[in-house]
Design an enzyme around this catalytic site. Structure first.
Site, short mmCIF file in Angstrom:
data_model
loop_
_atom_site.label_atom_id
_atom_site.label_comp_id
_atom_site.label_asym_id
_atom_site.label_seq_id
_atom_site.Cartn_x
_atom_site.Cartn_y
_atom_site.Cartn_z
N ASP A 59 0.86 -1.18 0.00
CA ASP A 59 0.00 0.00 0.00
C ASP A 59 0.90 1.24 0.00
OD1 ASP A 59 -1.74 2.08 0.74
OD2 ASP A 59 -2.97 0.72 1.94
N THR A 120 -4.61 14.13 -13.55
CA THR A 120 -5.74 14.06 -14.48
C THR A 120 -6.20 15.46 -14.89
OG1 THR A 120 -8.10 13.52 -14.55
CG2 THR A 120 -7.17 13.80 -12.39
N ASP A 121 -6.84 15.54 -16.07
CA ASP A 121 -7.41 16.83 -16.50
C ASP A 121 -8.58 17.24 -15.62
OD1 ASP A 121 -9.34 14.99 -17.37
OD2 ASP A 121 -9.39 15.69 -19.44
N GLU A 122 -9.13 16.29 -14.83
CA GLU A 122 -10.30 16.61 -14.00
C GLU A 122 -9.99 17.65 -12.92
OE1 GLU A 122 -12.98 13.64 -12.70
OE2 GLU A 122 -12.71 12.42 -14.48
N TYR A 144 -13.30 12.73 -6.17
CA TYR A 144 -12.11 12.15 -6.84
C TYR A 144 -11.19 13.26 -7.33
CZ TYR A 144 -9.38 10.59 -10.87
OH TYR A 144 -8.36 10.40 -11.77
N LYS A 148 -7.30 14.33 -6.26
CA LYS A 148 -6.17 14.41 -7.19
C LYS A 148 -5.58 15.83 -7.17
CE LYS A 148 -4.86 11.57 -9.72
NZ LYS A 148 -3.90 10.43 -9.56
P1 NAD Z 1 -7.15 1.86 -12.00
O1 NAD Z 1 -8.21 2.01 -10.98
O2 NAD Z 1 -7.36 0.94 -13.15
O3 NAD Z 1 -5.78 1.42 -11.30
C1 NAD Z 1 -5.38 1.91 -10.05
C2 NAD Z 1 -4.33 0.94 -9.49
O4 NAD Z 1 -3.86 1.49 -8.24
C3 NAD Z 1 -4.88 -0.46 -9.18
O5 NAD Z 1 -3.98 -1.44 -9.62
C4 NAD Z 1 -4.98 -0.48 -7.66
O6 NAD Z 1 -4.83 -1.78 -7.09
C5 NAD Z 1 -3.83 0.43 -7.27
N1 NAD Z 1 -4.00 1.03 -5.94
C6 NAD Z 1 -5.11 1.62 -5.43
N2 NAD Z 1 -4.88 2.04 -4.17
C7 NAD Z 1 -3.58 1.72 -3.89
C8 NAD Z 1 -2.75 1.90 -2.75
N3 NAD Z 1 -3.20 2.50 -1.65
N4 NAD Z 1 -1.48 1.43 -2.79
C9 NAD Z 1 -1.02 0.79 -3.90
N5 NAD Z 1 -1.76 0.58 -5.00
C10 NAD Z 1 -3.03 1.05 -4.99
O7 NAD Z 1 -6.85 3.34 -12.51
P2 NAD Z 1 -6.26 3.86 -13.90
O8 NAD Z 1 -7.39 4.25 -14.76
O9 NAD Z 1 -5.23 2.92 -14.37
O10 NAD Z 1 -5.57 5.21 -13.40
C11 NAD Z 1 -4.22 5.23 -12.99
C12 NAD Z 1 -3.81 6.66 -12.64
O11 NAD Z 1 -4.00 7.50 -13.79
C13 NAD Z 1 -4.66 7.28 -11.52
O12 NAD Z 1 -3.79 8.04 -10.72
C14 NAD Z 1 -5.64 8.17 -12.25
O13 NAD Z 1 -6.00 9.26 -11.44
C15 NAD Z 1 -4.81 8.61 -13.44
N6 NAD Z 1 -5.56 8.96 -14.65
C16 NAD Z 1 -6.48 8.09 -15.16
C17 NAD Z 1 -7.14 8.42 -16.35
C18 NAD Z 1 -8.16 7.50 -16.97
O14 NAD Z 1 -8.81 7.88 -17.94
N7 NAD Z 1 -8.32 6.28 -16.50
C19 NAD Z 1 -6.89 9.65 -16.99
C20 NAD Z 1 -5.94 10.52 -16.43
C21 NAD Z 1 -5.28 10.15 -15.26
O1 DAU Z 2 -10.59 12.85 -17.51
C1 DAU Z 2 -9.76 11.89 -16.93
C2 DAU Z 2 -10.58 11.01 -16.01
O2 DAU Z 2 -11.37 10.19 -16.86
C3 DAU Z 2 -9.74 10.17 -15.07
O3 DAU Z 2 -9.05 11.02 -14.18
C4 DAU Z 2 -10.62 9.20 -14.27
O4 DAU Z 2 -9.81 8.34 -13.49
C5 DAU Z 2 -11.43 8.37 -15.25
O5 DAU Z 2 -12.32 7.54 -14.53
C6 DAU Z 2 -12.22 9.26 -16.20
O6 DAU Z 2 -13.27 9.97 -15.52
P1 DAU Z 2 -14.73 10.17 -16.18
O7 DAU Z 2 -15.69 10.40 -15.10
O8 DAU Z 2 -14.68 11.16 -17.28
O9 DAU Z 2 -14.90 8.70 -16.85
P2 DAU Z 2 -16.13 7.67 -16.87
O10 DAU Z 2 -15.70 6.57 -17.79
O11 DAU Z 2 -16.61 7.32 -15.52
O12 DAU Z 2 -17.27 8.51 -17.59
C7 DAU Z 2 -17.06 9.11 -18.86
C8 DAU Z 2 -18.31 9.91 -19.20
O13 DAU Z 2 -19.39 9.00 -19.42
C9 DAU Z 2 -18.79 10.83 -18.08
O14 DAU Z 2 -19.33 12.00 -18.67
C10 DAU Z 2 -19.88 10.03 -17.39
C11 DAU Z 2 -20.49 9.22 -18.52
N1 DAU Z 2 -21.02 7.88 -18.15
C12 DAU Z 2 -20.22 7.05 -17.44
C13 DAU Z 2 -20.65 5.78 -17.10
C14 DAU Z 2 -19.77 4.85 -16.28
C15 DAU Z 2 -22.29 7.49 -18.58
O15 DAU Z 2 -22.99 8.25 -19.26
N2 DAU Z 2 -22.71 6.24 -18.25
C16 DAU Z 2 -21.96 5.37 -17.52
O16 DAU Z 2 -22.42 4.25 -17.23
#
Ligand code: NAD
Ligand code: DAU
Length: 341
Positions: A59, A120-122, A144, A148
């Site tokens: 962790d 993240t862009d969020e 969330y 971040k």
């Molecule tokens: P994910 O949820 O698929 O993966 C997260 C990983 O972190 C998992 O393997 C989980 O086991 C591990 N984890 C969680 N808590 C932990 C802890 N306390 N110690 C060690 N490991 C831990 O997420 P993802 O989509 O792969 O995102 C990865 C990173 O990229 C995140 O920081 C997220 O904010 C960032 N990000 C994601 C997106 C996206 O679109 N998915 C976009 C921009 C940035």
């Molecule tokens: O922008 C980067 C982010 O993108 C990352 O930081 C986050 O980790 C990642 O989860 C993602 O966030 P979003 O909230 O944008 O992604 P999500 O896939 O949850 O949703 C994308 C869009 O779709 C959002 O406008 C919500 C909508 N949505 C999502 C789900 C799961 C739906 O309409 N229906 C759904 O069932």
């Protein structure tokens, strides 16, 4: 180089580790991952047994987890990553995303090693017109995003106060293989394959910029090697689309790949109660990384979507295990409730 990747069993982290081992065959990657609900060692099965790879279950909040591990740089992907979960319960987000990042910053400070924080862009919040650049104020709207943004602020403070060599990347929405099926794109694919309704939040016109995960991984690696300490880099693909367009494109792709009737799939689209505090539009300007580090996204969106649909169709075993377990209970609580509205 000995590289510590945290959260390397998740979607982006696993894709990144595979990218690193292929781009730098002389590196050693240490993957520290807690294996939360979204962490899955099957995401890394191609590199099992590689002499250049070590997995540690741990962790990032645990100060002792890294005591006996040697490394030159940290890339921090570990996080709670799903907005809907942060609305249901923000506590794990504050713990991992803020306290865990602080712990890693202390480690980087003590060891004097490079720290790349994957954000993240969020963190910038929603924007009606135009795009955010790296100097835009942080205006997070979900728990969330707030967690971040808090971690980004801590990174900044450690750079200013302790002069650590840290960089931050802020990427837009990733898609591609191994994404946990709670996120929009895999959720739509799996529900369509199962003939289940596809929940569209609100009017379906919320806009996201979609980037193929490998393009994000290349950008992170470039920042790690060529980025400047103390800097922030936006990573985006200039590919903004409303959710409903993404959903239609996915359904057309599935229909084509499986030789199915489009109409039957389109009937699954179900407009449901909106996400609380739902950001209308994310938009970031990636000009800095494009100009300064000569990075560019290379995956064409239609091609990336087609590859992703194909991957989920061909990897049933991977996602069946996931949706039969803990995720199902979460899904029922979250989407069952939304679908009933
Ligand atoms: P994910 O949820 O698929 O993966 C997260 C990983 O972190 C998992 O393997 C989980 O086991 C591990 N984890 C969680 N808590 C932990 C802890 N306390 N110690 C060690 N490991 C831990 O997420 P993802 O989509 O792969 O995102 C990865 C990173 O990229 C995140 O920081 C997220 O904010 C960032 N990000 C994601 C997106 C996206 O679109 N998915 C976009 C921009 C940035
Ligand atoms: O922008 C980067 C982010 O993108 C990352 O930081 C986050 O980790 C990642 O989860 C993602 O966030 P979003 O909230 O944008 O992604 P999500 O896939 O949850 O949703 C994308 C869009 O779709 C959002 O406008 C919500 C909508 N949505 C999502 C789900 C799961 C739906 O309409 N229906 C759904 O069932």
């Amino acid at each position: 180089m000995r590289l510590l990747v945290t959260g390397g069993a998740g979607f982006i982290g696993a894709n990144y580790i595979k990218h690193v081992l292929s781009a730098h065959p002389d590196y050693h990657v240490i993957n520290l991952d807690k294996l939360s609900y979204s962490g899955n060692l099957e995401n890394l099965k191609e590199i099992y047994g590689s002499p250049n790879y070590t997995f540690i279950r741990g962790d990032i909040c645990d100060r002792t987890a890294l005591d006996s591990v040697e490394f030159d740089a940290i890339v921090n992907f570990a996080a709670e990553s799903h907005v809907d979960r942060s609305i249901l319960d923000a506590s794990p987000f504050l713990q991992t995303n803020i306290m865990g990042t602080h712990n890693l910053l202390e480690t980087a400070r003590q060891r004097d090693c490079i720290f790349l924080h994957v954000s993240t862009d969020e963190v910038y919040g929603s924007i009606e017109k135009g795009s955010f650049n790296e100097s835009s104020p942080l205006m997070p709207n979900s728990p969330y995003a707030a967690s971040k943004a808090s971690s980004d602020m801590l990174v900044r403070a450690y750079v200013e106060t302790h002069k650590i060599k840290a960089m931050i990347t802020r990427c837009s929405n990733n898609y591609g293989p191994y994404q946990f099926p709670e996120k929009l794109i895999p959720l739509v694919i799996l529900n369509a394959l199962a003939g289940k309704s596809i929940p569209v939040y609100g009017d379906g016109m919320n806009v996201r910029d979609w980037i193929y995960v490998e393009d994000h991984c290349r950008a992170v690696d470039l920042v790690l090697h060529n980025g400047t300490a103390g800097e922030v880099y936006n990573i985006g693909s200039r590919n903004e689309r409303p959710n409903i367009e993404i959903i239609r494109l996915l359904l057309l792709n599935i229909a084509e790949q499986l030789n199915m009737k489009e109409d039957a799939l389109f009937k699954l689209i179900t407009y449901v109660k909106d996400r609380e505090g739902h950001d209308r539009r994310y938009s970031i300007d990636p000009a800095k990384i494009e100009k300064q580090l000569e990075w560019k996204h290379i995956t064409d969106f239609n091609e990336g979507i087609s590859k992703t649909v194909d991957w989920y169709i061909s990897n049933k075993q991977w996602w069946e295990r996931i949706i039969s377990g803990e995720y199902t209970q979460y899904y029922d609580a979250q989407y069952g409730e939304r679908l009933n509205k």
